[in-house]
Design a protein around this motif. Sequence first.
Motif, mmCIF file in Angstrom:
data_model
loop_
_atom_site.group_PDB
_atom_site.id
_atom_site.type_symbol
_atom_site.label_atom_id
_atom_site.label_comp_id
_atom_site.label_asym_id
_atom_site.label_seq_id
_atom_site.Cartn_x
_atom_site.Cartn_y
_atom_site.Cartn_z
ATOM 1 N N ASN A 464 -44.880 -51.248 68.086
ATOM 2 C CA ASN A 464 -44.321 -52.507 67.701
ATOM 3 C C ASN A 464 -44.801 -52.619 66.177
ATOM 4 N N PHE A 502 -44.182 -51.129 77.218
ATOM 5 C CA PHE A 502 -43.026 -51.058 76.112
ATOM 6 C C PHE A 502 -43.337 -50.200 75.124
ATOM 7 N N PHE A 504 -41.641 -48.702 71.273
ATOM 8 C CA PHE A 504 -40.610 -48.770 70.311
ATOM 9 C C PHE A 504 -40.821 -47.543 69.481
ATOM 10 N N ILE A 513 -36.054 -48.298 72.445
ATOM 11 C CA ILE A 513 -36.803 -49.447 73.183
ATOM 12 C C ILE A 513 -36.958 -48.557 74.742
ATOM 13 N N TYR A 515 -38.922 -49.278 78.213
ATOM 14 C CA TYR A 515 -39.343 -50.162 79.248
ATOM 15 C C TYR A 515 -39.977 -49.540 80.647
#
Length: 567
Positions: A464, A502, A504, A513, A515
Amino acid sequence: MRCQLFTLLFSILLLLACHSERQKLAETDSKLAVDSNKNYAKANSFLELGRYDSSFVYFDLASDDFIQEGDSLHAAICLIQMAITLFDEGDYYGAQETSLEADKLLDSLNQAHSDLLAFNYNNLGNAISGYGDNETAIAYYDLAIQYAANKIDEQTYKNNKAVTLFSAKRYKEAFLIHKENLKSADKKDKNYARCISNYANTRWRIDKAYNPLPDLHKALKIRLDESDDSGVNSSYSHLFEYHDGRNLDSARIYASKSFNTANKIQVSTDQINAAEKLIKVNSDSSKYYFQIYKHLSDSVRMARLKARNQYALIRYEAEKNKIDNLKLQKDVLDRDLRISKERVIMVAVIGFVLSALTFFILWAKRRKQKITMEAENKVREIQLKTSKKVHDVVANGIYRVMTELEYKNDFNKHELLDKLEVMYEKSRDISHETKESEEGFAIDVSTLIKSFANESVHIFIVGNDPHIWNKLSKNTKNEVLIIFQELLVNMRKHSLANEVIFRFKEQDNFLNIFYQDNGIGFTKERKIGNGLRNTGNRMERLKGKFNFVSERGKGVKIELNLPLPQN
């Protein structure tokens, strides 16, 4: 003299072929007969009686009727019958012209026209051969063979081609065709006799070691047994040609038999041909036979000239009548137009006024309906957007605060009041959007995700970095936050997961992205809820991709791919 003999024999063979074609065409014609056309019915009646001049007139009239009705098939049949009549009468150019008219009405791609195309091309070959253009005639015979409906017709057209090749002294090519026809001929009919006679008559001209007499006599016997007088005369001609120059006595015998047979069947061309033979082999009585020959030749020539003029006059009168009829019809139409002109104008004006009035009424009604429908759709759209905003921003925000209260033993009262105040402000002005810095959005993402973590739920965030969000628009970022919130709310409510990841990553002009949780996953029986369905809809609006994988007891994996704008 020998050249004239050859030409006469060639003409006889073509005439016989043409009569055979007329019979086949008549058979086809009877299957396609149109009883409602009187001219057509009369033409066929006269044709059966052998009154070809009368049948010619009515076929001409019937062809015009069919053309006006749009029936090109029967119009072509009429023209082909007329062309055969012109050929029979020795008007080869007229026959060619009429056959070409018929060809314009036939469709080579239509299977129903194949028989007529074959008949017509064969007649064109006959007519063109009649005035000596053998090469062009052969090309049309090839077309007739191409469209032949059956083996018998194909054999007939091949025989006509071979006769023309023979006339052009291309004996080897003619022989190959006669040889092929002989192999496929039925030995039980007189067609076999024709094939074997033509085969023998051609072969001895290219094969000096071949004796044609057994085959020629075999063909003659079959024809005598079948009482085929025309065929018998043809056999006598072939035997005469072989003995001519070899055995004078035999040549005289067959010339005499040919003359007697020709007189029996009363075919003038056969009589001329036989008389010419007798002149050639009887020097004592050549003057007598020459007188016969001259008389018959003059008679045939005059008859043909008379027939040509007669049919030319028939065509002229027919065309003149057509022009007169068209002129009369035009006068009648002009008169009717003058009488009805004012009525037509009046009806047109009234019709225009009524049409315009009707159009205006319908247009006004539809416009009113359209405006009403657009207004209703707009109201529904605003209501739907507002409802989704309330759900996404307020409801999920409240659930987030509830989660923090449930799992945090100590919480800051002022911090809680600040969060509630933020939700209050958003609910008061649901469309209000706040500005954010690039670095601040990465913090917002981290803050949102970590707010769902507690002692029993561990959440890990990878990649992130602030720069990965640089290329996304403000609207897209807002949608992303709502998507994350939907995923986390869904996890909290249903998954029973204790570990969430998570991740990125920017790759190939996409922001990927990932999950993943280790919850209970979804069973096949359980339907996907509104949260995940909304996530899919949002990704579709953002032109992104949404991939969802879940197995019972193995958690959930979700991959979101957002396209990045190109610089």
